[in-house]
Design a protein around this motif. Structure first.
Motif, PDB file in Angstrom:
ATOM      1  N   LEU A  58      -6.783  -3.882   6.179  1.00 26.63           N
ATOM      2  CA  LEU A  58      -6.849  -2.450   6.482  1.00 26.63           C
ATOM      3  C   LEU A  58      -7.490  -2.227   7.845  1.00 26.63           C
ATOM      4  O   LEU A  58      -7.006  -1.424   8.657  1.00 26.63           O
ATOM      5  N   TRP A  85       1.604  -1.769  -0.033  1.00 21.82           N
ATOM      6  CA  TRP A  85       0.211  -2.210   0.041  1.00 21.82           C
ATOM      7  C   TRP A  85      -0.196  -3.176  -1.059  1.00 21.82           C
ATOM      8  O   TRP A  85      -1.166  -3.921  -0.894  1.00 21.82           O
ATOM      9  N   LEU A 130      -8.461   1.375  -0.807  1.00 22.69           N
ATOM     10  CA  LEU A 130      -7.576   0.280  -1.213  1.00 22.69           C
ATOM     11  C   LEU A 130      -7.082   0.480  -2.640  1.00 22.69           C
ATOM     12  O   LEU A 130      -5.918   0.193  -2.950  1.00 22.69           O
TER      13      LEU A 130
END
Length: 416
Positions: free
Chosen positions: A326, A313, A302
């Motif tokens: 995710l 993202w 991440l």
């Protein structure tokens, strides 16, 4: 019959189903062996619809276009009785076609995501038709007539329905369906191109033979109650009962294969897929995040994703991508062992056990959905590991838990 007439030859149901399966294999790549079995049985069950209390819907679903859903529906079309291809058909048109006098159609609904997808408004009328038509007793009630002379009239809704679309379907339809999660063909998977003028006749010949075989076993199928595999009860049993009855009538290896397929497909998780965003994630994971690292904790993934320029993202509905987000995006894709991609523990030499993802679990999805990776130049060879803000690599930021394929680790770390 006169004494000079020979009796009609008995049709070998098992051999006929073998031919139906082989016809699909010429043009379709299904994700599992069980899917070929289920689709062949579904084709045959459409010829025996009045023998059953319910009919399963057949749903070809995929997370991305170009996965062979429409082609699968085209092959089904050549094998079932009275096919009716419905794209954006109204519920009123469908229930009037089913209750007509020209023979109950087998409805083939392509692009079903345009009806139930995220960009479509809820279509309760069509959903009600598909749900009601699952059972033999299902009817749709409509007012007929003008003004004060209107009366309520029931329209039969029972019919076989096969669907193809992106993403998922409402739960009320999914639970009534045999679901085939289609995948884009890998580069080593090959099929014949389907040419309608050339190959349709072969499918129709099989369809006609299926019809004759169905007539010969109709009485036996009507009185049959197939034994269910252990653990298959309630709605899954309703879905699979017609298909197992067909397999038992055909004999040979089909009863065993049908029950194995039943267990396999019922156990498969029904996961909602994200479309183009999922492929973007797979490409970013392969080309920017992993880059030779064979396992990474979720936190590191991440951090790398949200540090990328011009990537979505960092702003997913107003906040950065989360571990749950995710997991949801990746769960629609599967590993080489055909299991959903999920986070797994990563045992480290330091004794901590964060959860994360393994490159080996993502490899099959990378091969199927991502274009070939860009060639590495000599100048980029030194950048084999992903970088986060400040130019520091993920492996440097989190030592001991991001392993490359050639890196030495403790036995516990390697076998986790």
């Amino acid at each position: 019959m006169t004494s000079t007439e020979a009796p009609a030859p008995t049709i070998d149901g098992a051999a006929l189903l073998d031919e139906v399966e082989a016809f699909h294999r010429r043009f379709n790549v299904f994700p599992t062996e069980g899917a070929y079995v289920a689709v062949a049985l579904w084709d045959a069950h459409a010829h025996l619809l009045d023998c059953f209390d319910s009919t399963p819907r057949l749903a070809f679903l995929s997370p991305e276009p170009g996965s062979g859903k429409s082609r699968a529906l085209e092959i089904v079309e050549t094998l079932v009785p009275h096919p009716m291809v419905a794209v954006n058909a109204s519920a009123a048109a469908l229930f009037r076609a089913v209750s007509g006098t020209e023979g109950r159609p087998t409805i083939l609904f392509d692009e079903i995501d345009t009806v139930f997808g995220p960009k479509a408004n809820d279509n309760e009328e069509l959903r009600g038709f598909l749900n009601a038509g699952h059972r033999r007793s299902g009817v749709t009630y409509r007012c007929v007539g003008d003004g004060s002379s209107q009366s309520v009239q029931p329209f039969p809704s029972y019919c076989a329905v096969a669907m193809a679309g992106l993403g998922s379907l409402p739960d009320t339809i999914l639970t009534r369906s045999v679901i085939v999660r289609m995948r884009r063909r890998a580069r080593n998977e090959h099929v014949e191109p389907f040419r309608q003028r050339l190959h349709e006749k072969g499918g129709h010949a099989l369809r006609d033979r299926l019809g004759k075989w169905a007539d010969s076993v109709r009485k036996a199928v009507e009185g049959s109650w197939p034994a269910m595999p252990e653990g298959i009860t309630d709605r899954p049993a309703d879905v699979w009962e017609p298909l197992l009855a067909v397999a038992d009538a055909a004999g040979g290896m089909w009863p065993r294969r049908a029950r194995a397929a039943c267990v396999e497909l019922v156990a498969a998780a029904a996961q909602d897929d994200e479309a183009s965003l999922g492929i973007r994630l797979l490409i970013d994971l392969r080309d920017t995040v992993f880059c030779g690292i064979d396992r990474m904790p979720t936190a590191a993934i991440l951090e790398c994703l949200t540090a990328m320029d011009d990537a979505p993202w960092v702003d997913m509905g107003g906040k950065p991508l989360t571990p749950r987000g995710l997991s949801r995006l990746l769960s629609g894709y599967v590993t080489g062992a055909n299991k959903p991609i999920k986070a797994r523990p990563i045992r480290t030499a330091a004794g901590t056990v964060p959860r994360g993802y393994y490159a080996e679990d993502l490899a099959d999805a990378w091969a199927r959905y991502c274009p070939p990776p860009p060639p590495k130049s000599a100048t980029s060879a030194t950048s084999a590991t992903p970088q986060v803000s400040g130019g520091e690599s993920v492996a440097e930021r989190l030592p001991g838990i991001c392993y490359t394929a050639t890196e030495t680790a403790t036995p516990d770390a390697r076998t986790a």
